[in-house]
Design an enzyme around this catalytic site. Structure first.
Site, PDB file in Angstrom:
ATOM      1  CB  SER A 112      -0.966  -0.047   1.183  1.00 32.39           C
ATOM      2  OG  SER A 112      -1.954   0.953   1.078  1.00 32.39           O
ATOM      3  CG  ASP A 165      -7.200  -2.315  -2.882  1.00 33.90           C
ATOM      4  OD1 ASP A 165      -7.818  -1.652  -2.032  1.00 33.90           O
ATOM      5  OD2 ASP A 165      -5.968  -2.455  -2.873  1.00 33.90           O
ATOM      6  CG  HIS A 197      -5.970  -2.144   0.880  1.00 29.28           C
ATOM      7  ND1 HIS A 197      -5.266  -1.768  -0.248  1.00 29.28           N
ATOM      8  CD2 HIS A 197      -5.349  -1.530   1.922  1.00 29.28           C
ATOM      9  CE1 HIS A 197      -4.279  -0.962   0.103  1.00 29.28           C
ATOM     10  NE2 HIS A 197      -4.301  -0.811   1.419  1.00 29.28           N
TER      11      HIS A 197
END
Length: 218
Positions: A112, A165, A197
């Site tokens: 991320s 996501d 995610h």
């Protein structure tokens, strides 16, 4: 930057894997997964970001590599924060080089926000690293490229993204992939169906293959 989690090589140290966590996490969050995929000669470094107020989370303080102002692809970015964090990451790389590990024996990765920082740090580093792994990430300050690029175009990049996501939209991954293909020759974008995610066993297996291919035994 807080003291990183460091997992020493269990054989003669000839390569290093640096992995950057996501927003609100710590280096401890990824150390076990990285330990599971490394070869005995690989040292693992999982640093922890400084705690700071994050605009996107109503100013709540948490570990963050830089301020996140928006998750809109055209939204404002913390340019100074990104560049400051990049210098910290590149200093970790330089420390390994000074300790005798060649740049091409160092792989940097992240999840991320950490994946975003890994991409930016590698692309703006003048030497060819062993590779970059970006999970559920994006390329920060993308409009500054190709001018900001300092790396050789042979830099291997493995980009992973779940198509479900809800935090860093899949289309962000696709847009980042399109930009990266114009910057380096050796880029792969892999889609994980149904992945949100987070990570998955399949993705971790794929990272292991990439790391082992780019950090072979000597």
């Amino acid at each position: 930057m807080a003291a990183p989690v460091v997992l020493a090589a269990t054989a003669k140290h000839t390569a290093t894997l640096i992995f950057l966590h996501g927003l609100g996490d710590t280096g401890q969050g990824w150390a076990q997964a990285m330990n599971a995929i490394r070869s005995p000669f690989v040292k693992v470094i999982c640093p922890t970001a400084k705690t700071m107020p994050v605009t996107l989370n109503a100013g709540f303080r948490m570990p963050s590599w830089f301020d996140l102002k928006s998750l809109d692809e055209s939204g404002p970015e913390d340019e100074q924060g990104i560049k400051t964090a990049t210098l910290e990451v590149q200093s970790l790389i330089e420390n390994e080089i000074q300790a005798g590990i060649p740049a091409n024996r160092i792989v940097i990765g992240g999840f991320s926000q950490g994946g975003a920082l890994a991409l930016y740090s590698a692309l703006t580093f003048p030497q060819k690293l062993g590779g970059v792994v970006a999970l559920s990430g994006w390329l920060p300050l993308r409009k500054s490229f190709p001018a900001a690029k300092k790396c050789p175009e042979e830099l291997p990049i493995f980009q992973c993204h779940g198509d479900c996501d809800p935090v860093v939209p899949y289309i962000w991954g696709q847009m980042t992939s399109s930009v990266l293909k114009t910057l380096v020759k050796n880029h792969e974008f892999k889609t994980y169906r149904g992945l949100m995610h987070n990570s998955s066993e399949e993705e971790i297996r794929d990272i292991k293959v990439f790391v082992q291919q780019n950090l072979p035994s000597q």
